[in-house]
Motif scaffolding. Structure first.
Motif, short mmCIF file in Angstrom:
data_model
loop_
_atom_site.label_atom_id
_atom_site.label_comp_id
_atom_site.label_asym_id
_atom_site.label_seq_id
_atom_site.Cartn_x
_atom_site.Cartn_y
_atom_site.Cartn_z
N VAL A 37 -40.40 32.07 -83.50
CA VAL A 37 -41.45 31.09 -83.78
C VAL A 37 -40.87 29.96 -84.62
O VAL A 37 -40.25 30.20 -85.66
CB VAL A 37 -42.65 31.73 -84.49
N ILE A 38 -41.07 28.75 -84.15
CA ILE A 38 -40.59 27.54 -84.82
C ILE A 38 -41.81 26.74 -85.26
O ILE A 38 -42.61 26.32 -84.42
CB ILE A 38 -39.70 26.71 -83.88
N ASP A 39 -41.99 26.55 -86.55
CA ASP A 39 -43.18 25.91 -87.10
C ASP A 39 -42.86 24.47 -87.46
O ASP A 39 -42.01 24.21 -88.32
CB ASP A 39 -43.65 26.66 -88.34
N ARG A 40 -43.53 23.53 -86.79
CA ARG A 40 -43.35 22.11 -87.08
C ARG A 40 -44.69 21.45 -87.42
O ARG A 40 -45.03 20.39 -86.89
CB ARG A 40 -42.67 21.42 -85.89
N GLY A 41 -45.45 22.09 -88.25
CA GLY A 41 -46.71 21.52 -88.70
C GLY A 41 -47.78 21.58 -87.62
O GLY A 41 -48.32 22.65 -87.33
N ALA A 42 -48.09 20.45 -87.03
CA ALA A 42 -49.12 20.39 -86.00
C ALA A 42 -48.72 21.13 -84.73
O ALA A 42 -49.56 21.42 -83.88
CB ALA A 42 -49.46 18.94 -85.66
N VAL A 43 -47.45 21.43 -84.60
CA VAL A 43 -46.92 22.11 -83.41
C VAL A 43 -46.16 23.36 -83.85
O VAL A 43 -45.34 23.30 -84.77
CB VAL A 43 -46.00 21.19 -82.60
N GLU A 65 -41.51 13.69 -82.32
CA GLU A 65 -42.08 13.75 -83.67
C GLU A 65 -41.76 15.07 -84.36
O GLU A 65 -41.82 15.17 -85.60
CB GLU A 65 -43.59 13.53 -83.61
N GLN A 66 -41.41 16.09 -83.58
CA GLN A 66 -41.07 17.40 -84.14
C GLN A 66 -39.56 17.67 -84.12
O GLN A 66 -39.11 18.69 -84.63
CB GLN A 66 -41.78 18.51 -83.35
#
Length: 260
Positions: free
Chosen positions: A7-13, A154-155
Motif C-alpha cells: 500500500v502506497i499512501d499519497r494523501g488523496a490517493v 500530482e502523486q
C-alpha cells in the motif's frame, strides 16, 4: 492472501499494488483508490488471483469504477470479467485481445473472449477522475507492440506495468530489445516520479530503470540462437530474479522451444 499487497499512501490517493506469486509470474494488478472510487489496472492471469484482488477491493468499501488493461498479454487481462466493472484499453490493445479468441485459466476452464475484451477505448492524453489528474501515454514496441503507461503527476506515481519489470526475468518474445530500451529511456527521462509500479514485481523507485537497462543490455549480449543456453546465461547473471518461467515462454516465441 496468496499474493503480496503493498500500500502506497499519497494523501488523496492510495495505491494498493498486488503481486501474484511466482507460480503466476509475479504479475501485478494496481488498485488506485481515489477519494470516492477504485480504478484497477490490469486483471491477472489466473482467475483465482483475480478473485483475490477483487475480494480485497471489496473490503475497501468503494465502488470499482473501471478496469484498465495496459496491453494484450493474457497474464494481464484473463481476469477482467472478475472485477465486474467496465473494461478500458487502447483501441489497438482491444483489437489484439479480441483477435486472440478464447483463453484458458490454469485450472483448464475456458475464458470466453467476450469476457476479456475491453469495451471502452482509452485515448492518450489527460483525464480528471474523481478530482485526480491521470495522464495516459501510449508506447509502441518493447515487451509488447502497444502498451499504456499511466502517470499520476500530482502523486509522483508512474504505473508502468510491462514497460518495467522489477527483479523479475523479462519476457522477450516480442523480439524488440531496442524498442524496450527506447521506452525505458523515455520513462527514465522524467524525474517527476519517485514511485514506479511494474507489471511484474514489487513497487520500486527510479533505480529500477538502471536495473532494467542492465538486464536488457545483458539480454542483447547473451541472446543467440539457443534458448536453453540463453536461459542458463541470463539466470546466472541475474540469480536473484523471480519469474524464470517468463524466459521459457519467451523462448517458445523466439526459438519454438520450451526450456522449462
Amino acid at each position: 492472501m496468496n499474493g503480496t499487497m503493498t500500500v502506497i499512501d499519497r494523501g488523496a490517493v492510495r495505491i494498493h499494488s498486488y503481486m501474484a506469486p511466482d507460480d503466476s509470474l509475479n504479475v501485478t494488478t494496481q488498485l488506485i483508490e481515489t477519494p470516492a472510487r477504485l480504478i484497477a489496472v490490469d486483471a491477472q492471469y489466473a482467475l483465482a488471483y483475480a478473485d483475490e484482488v477483487v475480494a480485497y477491493a471489496r473490503g475497501l468499501g468503494k465502488p470499482l469504477d473501471r478496469v484498465i488493461i495496459t496491453h494484450a498479454h493474457p497474464d494481464h487481462f484473463h481476469g477482467a470479467a472478475c472485477f465486474g466493472a467496465p473494461v478500458h484499453a487502447l483501441a489497438a490493445v482491444r483489437e489484439q485481445i479480441a483477435a486472440q479468441g478464447d483463453g484458458q485459466d490454469p485450472t483448464g476452464a475456458v475464458i470466453p473472449v467476450a469476457d476479456m475484451t475491453p469495451a471502452i477505448d482509452v485515448a492518450p492524453g489527460t483525464e480528471v477522475i474523481d478530482g485526480i489528474l491521470f495522464v495516459f501515454e501510449a508506447h509502441y514496441g518493447g515487451e509488447a507492440p502497444d502498451q499504456l503507461a499511466i502517470k499520476l503527476p500530482e502523486q509522483g506515481v508512474l504505473v508502468a506495468q510491462d514497460l518495467v519489470y522489477h527483479a523479475t526475468h523479462l519476457f522477450l518474445g516480442n523480439n524488440d530489445i531496442p524498442g524496450w530500451t527506447k521506452a525505458v529511456e523515455q520513462l527514465a527521462a522524467d524525474p517527476a516520479y519517485d514511485t514506479v509500479l511494474p507489471g511484474h514485481g514489487l513497487p520500486a523507485g527510479p533505480e529500477v530503470f538502471d536495473q532494467l537497462r542492465r538486464y536488457l543490455t545483458d539480454a542483447a549480449e547473451l541472446l543467440g540462437d539457443d534458448g536453453e543456453a540463453y536461459k542458463r546465461a541470463i539466470t546466472a547473471r541475474h540469480p536473484g530474479f523471480g519469474g524464470a518461467f517468463l524466459i521459457d515462454i519467451g523462448n517458445q516465441y523466439l526459438f519454438g522451444t520450451d526450456n522449462a
